[in-house]
Design a protein around this motif. Structure first.
Motif, PDB file in Angstrom:
ATOM      1  N   ARG A  20       0.838  -1.211   0.000  1.00 21.81           N
ATOM      2  CA  ARG A  20       0.000   0.000   0.000  1.00 21.81           C
ATOM      3  C   ARG A  20       0.867   1.253   0.000  1.00 21.81           C
ATOM      4  N   PHE A  21       1.978   1.166   0.691  1.00 17.53           N
ATOM      5  CA  PHE A  21       2.910   2.299   0.705  1.00 17.53           C
ATOM      6  C   PHE A  21       3.390   2.590  -0.720  1.00 17.53           C
ATOM      7  N   PHE A  22       3.789   1.550  -1.442  1.00 13.30           N
ATOM      8  CA  PHE A  22       4.239   1.741  -2.816  1.00 13.30           C
ATOM      9  C   PHE A  22       3.078   2.178  -3.722  1.00 13.30           C
ATOM     10  N   GLU A  23       1.895   1.651  -3.452  1.00 14.24           N
ATOM     11  CA  GLU A  23       0.729   1.982  -4.260  1.00 14.24           C
ATOM     12  C   GLU A  23       0.369   3.461  -4.120  1.00 14.24           C
ATOM     13  N   GLN A  24       0.642   4.011  -2.941  1.00 10.66           N
ATOM     14  CA  GLN A  24       0.333   5.418  -2.692  1.00 10.66           C
ATOM     15  C   GLN A  24       1.551   6.312  -2.948  1.00 10.66           C
ATOM     16  N   TRP A  25       2.375   5.914  -3.920  1.00 12.21           N
ATOM     17  CA  TRP A  25       3.633   6.625  -4.159  1.00 12.21           C
ATOM     18  C   TRP A  25       3.417   8.092  -4.486  1.00 12.21           C
ATOM     19  N   LYS A  26       2.314   8.423  -5.130  1.00 15.15           N
ATOM     20  CA  LYS A  26       2.064   9.832  -5.452  1.00 15.15           C
ATOM     21  C   LYS A  26       1.861  10.653  -4.180  1.00 15.15           C
ATOM     22  N   ALA A  27       1.077  10.098  -3.240  1.00 20.05           N
ATOM     23  CA  ALA A  27       0.863  10.802  -1.970  1.00 20.05           C
ATOM     24  C   ALA A  27       2.153  10.837  -1.150  1.00 20.05           C
ATOM     25  N   VAL A  28       2.912   9.729  -1.170  1.00 18.98           N
ATOM     26  CA  VAL A  28       4.185   9.676  -0.452  1.00 18.98           C
ATOM     27  C   VAL A  28       5.148  10.720  -1.001  1.00 18.98           C
ATOM     28  N   LEU A  29       5.192  10.839  -2.339  1.00 23.02           N
ATOM     29  CA  LEU A  29       6.092  11.809  -2.965  1.00 23.02           C
ATOM     30  C   LEU A  29       5.746  13.233  -2.551  1.00 23.02           C
ATOM     31  N   ILE A  30       4.466  13.568  -2.574  1.00 21.07           N
ATOM     32  CA  ILE A  30       4.053  14.927  -2.194  1.00 21.07           C
ATOM     33  C   ILE A  30       4.386  15.202  -0.726  1.00 21.07           C
ATOM     34  N   PHE A  31       4.054  14.230   0.143  1.00 20.00           N
ATOM     35  CA  PHE A  31       4.305  14.390   1.583  1.00 20.00           C
ATOM     36  C   PHE A  31       5.806  14.547   1.853  1.00 20.00           C
ATOM     37  N   SER A  32       6.627  13.730   1.189  1.00 15.59           N
ATOM     38  CA  SER A  32       8.073  13.772   1.411  1.00 15.59           C
ATOM     39  C   SER A  32       8.680  15.064   0.884  1.00 15.59           C
ATOM     40  N   LEU A  33       8.169  15.543  -0.256  1.00 12.04           N
ATOM     41  CA  LEU A  33       8.676  16.807  -0.792  1.00 12.04           C
ATOM     42  C   LEU A  33       8.368  17.977   0.134  1.00 12.04           C
ATOM     43  N   VAL A  34       7.201  17.927   0.771  1.00 12.22           N
ATOM     44  CA  VAL A  34       6.855  18.971   1.738  1.00 12.22           C
ATOM     45  C   VAL A  34       7.842  18.951   2.907  1.00 12.22           C
ATOM     46  N   PHE A  35       8.132  17.763   3.406  1.00 13.58           N
ATOM     47  CA  PHE A  35       9.091  17.646   4.510  1.00 13.58           C
ATOM     48  C   PHE A  35      10.485  18.091   4.076  1.00 13.58           C
ATOM     49  N   ALA A  36      10.873  17.741   2.854  1.00 14.13           N
ATOM     50  CA  ALA A  36      12.186  18.151   2.353  1.00 14.13           C
ATOM     51  C   ALA A  36      12.272  19.676   2.296  1.00 14.13           C
ATOM     52  N   LEU A  37      11.191  20.324   1.848  1.00 12.82           N
ATOM     53  CA  LEU A  37      11.163  21.783   1.778  1.00 12.82           C
ATOM     54  C   LEU A  37      11.241  22.404   3.171  1.00 12.82           C
ATOM     55  N   LEU A  38      10.515  21.814   4.124  1.00  9.54           N
ATOM     56  CA  LEU A  38      10.540  22.336   5.496  1.00  9.54           C
ATOM     57  C   LEU A  38      11.932  22.207   6.115  1.00  9.54           C
ATOM     58  N   PHE A  39      12.566  21.042   5.920  1.00  4.23           N
ATOM     59  CA  PHE A  39      13.892  20.816   6.506  1.00  4.23           C
ATOM     60  C   PHE A  39      14.925  21.756   5.901  1.00  4.23           C
ATOM     61  N   SER A  40      14.952  21.846   4.571  1.00  3.66           N
ATOM     62  CA  SER A  40      15.949  22.700   3.922  1.00  3.66           C
ATOM     63  C   SER A  40      15.706  24.171   4.257  1.00  3.66           C
ATOM     64  N   SER A  41      14.439  24.600   4.378  1.00  2.00           N
ATOM     65  CA  SER A  41      14.135  25.984   4.738  1.00  2.00           C
ATOM     66  C   SER A  41      14.588  26.291   6.161  1.00  2.00           C
ATOM     67  N   ALA A  42      14.310  25.362   7.086  1.00  2.00           N
ATOM     68  CA  ALA A  42      14.729  25.566   8.478  1.00  2.00           C
ATOM     69  C   ALA A  42      16.250  25.645   8.580  1.00  2.00           C
ATOM     70  N   LYS A  43      16.941  24.771   7.832  1.00  2.00           N
ATOM     71  CA  LYS A  43      18.408  24.800   7.846  1.00  2.00           C
ATOM     72  C   LYS A  43      18.926  26.104   7.259  1.00  2.00           C
ATOM     73  N   PHE A  44      18.293  26.593   6.199  1.00  2.00           N
ATOM     74  CA  PHE A  44      18.727  27.840   5.572  1.00  2.00           C
ATOM     75  C   PHE A  44      18.539  29.020   6.522  1.00  2.00           C
TER      76      PHE A  44
END
Length: 489
Positions: A20-44
């Motif tokens: 199911r995790f792999f099946e929901q790859w589109k939702a996983v990708l969006i969620f992970s990209l949001v976290f990546a943006l938050l982490f990189s912004s906080a570090k910046f």
């Protein structure tokens, strides 16, 4: 056929959750990209603040002439936590440097404990007044620990050797250090010089240097203590093993290794601001110019590492949340769920790949998982054949299939087709629709039903409802031939 007590358990189906995790790859990708943006912004943002603070410190230390004042200005510009971290790291560096210096330059540390060599020189002192002999021996011993003696020995061993490492070569004789050839009375008139021979040193050159220094002390000591004669009566090299020295060397190496490890570990734990302050202070102490400050405090930029870390953490959080949600919902998520129920057999599993739509579904992943899946019409034929065999073995001529009805209309149509095929095969098959996801049905209808087959719908059938239905069947002695599973994954 079932007659024992039954209870449905909720289990974590890890394999199904992964699919199911792999099946929901589109939702996983969006969620992970949001976290990546938050982490990189906080570090910046953090790097920008540290960069600005370091810039203020750089203005203060432009005048490198006042080292102490510059260091105080840097430390005063830090908050209490950062200041303590930097001061602790500076202290650790001082201790480490002291140990590294001893390790690199100490002569005793590099002596082989298994070949522990001492040069022993024995001098006979004859004083005009016998009571002055002991005083003269002590005066010569004091001279051996003077800076002049250390300078002479250092010049003989290594002109660049620090004099402090010469003193640890000297071995202070014990009170009973006289040789066996002299009596206790004669020993009071004897000066015994013991010195360790460093690796690579020439004992003959060392002996000449010591003898020259001792003889040079005769004139000044005759004037300050009393007239006397002194002569060398023996010299020898004594070689043995020294277990205590081996233990000391091992203990020191252990402490040096710990100091190196702690320094490296704590330096890595410093924040960018703390590290910039520490490096600037270190350069000021070493007398280096301040150009390197800009390199230690580069301009902030978007961190790829922080973004990658955020992406991974986001995917992990999504997976954990998915597992928790599936567990707390207590719905069937795979055909294996009915297997946790004692005595229940799954007669057939339908899979409708055509139902894959939306952000949380992926027909492509399902095609990979079930590459050889046949169409629904062929699945209905296979299911009817399987039920026919079961009825034949159980000697049943009629069967009731409990269908989800309006809960899933596609599944209900599929069950109707199976009943039609069973009727054509000579089995009186009927379909009864269940009221909801809890598999509720009027008890009278259930009691009057022939042996039943329960249809389980993926993500809709409640485990608690399934458990309740099975116990109701037991109470009314309704035979359950098995289950059918309808999944869209």
């Amino acid at each position: 056929m079932l007659s024992n007590n039954r209870k449905m358990n909720s289990e974590i189906n890890v394999i199904e959750i992964l699919w199911r995790f792999f099946e929901q790859w589109k939702a996983v990708l969006i969620f992970s990209l949001v976290f990546a943006l938050l982490f990189s912004s906080a570090k910046f943002v953090k790097d920008t603040k540290d960069y600005n603070k370091a810039g203020e410190q750089a203005v203060v230390v432009e005048d490198s002439g006042d080292v102490a004042g510059s260091i105080s200005a840097i430390l005063d510009g830090l908050d209490e936590t950062d200041r303590k971290a930097v001061e602790r790291q500076l202290k650790e560096k001082e201790l480490l440097d002291a140990k590294e210096d001893y390790y690199s330059n100490s002569l005793v540390f590099h002596i082989d404990p298994g070949n522990y060599a001492q040069l022993q020189l024995q001098y006979k002192i004859d004083a005009a007044a016998e009571e002055e002999n002991k005083v003269l021996v002590e005066a010569y011993e004091n001279a051996l620990f003077s800076e002049d003696f250390a300078a002479d020995i250092a010049e003989t061993i290594d002109p660049e050797l620090d004099k402090k490492y010469v003193y640890e070569l000297l071995v202070i004789p014990d009170s009973d250090s006289g040789t066996e050839s002299y009596s206790a009375t004669d020993a009071r008139e004897t000066l015994l010089v013991k010195i360790l021979i460093p690796s690579g040193s020439d004992p003959a050159e060392l002996k000449d240097a010591i003898d020259s220094f001792v003889m040079a002390q005769k004139k000044p000591l005759s004037g300050s203590v009393g007239e006397h004669n002194i002569k060398l009566i023996s010299d020898e090299v004594v070689t043995s093993s020294n277990i205590a020295l081996a233990a000391e060397q091992t203990e020191f190496m252990s402490k040096l290794t710990d100091a190196r490890t702690n320094y490296t570990k704590n330096y890595a734990l410093l924040t960018d601001q703390q590290r910039a302050a520490y490096n600037t202070i270190t350069m000021l102490k070493s007398g280096e110019v301040n150009e390197a400050t800009a390199e230690d405090n580069p301009e902030p930029h978007i961190s790829v590492k922080a973004g990658a870390a955020g992406f991974i953490i986001g995917a992990f959080i999504y997976g954990v949340a998915l597992g928790i949600i599936l567990l707390l919902r207590r719905r069937t998520i795979s055909e294996a769920d009915t297997g946790y129920y004692p005595g229940v057999r799954n007669l057939y599993s339908f899979f409708n790949n055509g139902a894959k739509k939306g952000l949380f579904r992926s027909a492509a992943v399902e095609k990979i998982r079930r590459r050889k899946q046949i169409g629904l019409e062929d699945q209905a034929i296979e299911c009817a054949e399987k039920i026919s065999l079961v009825c034949e073995r159980e000697e049943q001529s009629n069967v009731t299939i409990l269908s989800p009805g309006s809960l899933d209309e596609d599944c209900d149509k599929l069950i109707a087709e199976v009943c039609k095929l069973l009727t054509q095969a000579g089995i009186d098959a009927s379909k009864k629709e269940l009221a909801n996801s809890g598999l509720e049905i009027k008890e009278k209808e259930l009691a009057e039903a022939s042996p039943v087959i329960i249809t389980i719908v993926e993500d809709k059938t409640s485990l608690d409802g399934f458990n309740k239905l099975m116990n109701t069947c037991k109470n009314y002695q309704v035979d359950v031939l098995g289950t059918l599973y309808y999944g869209t994954r």
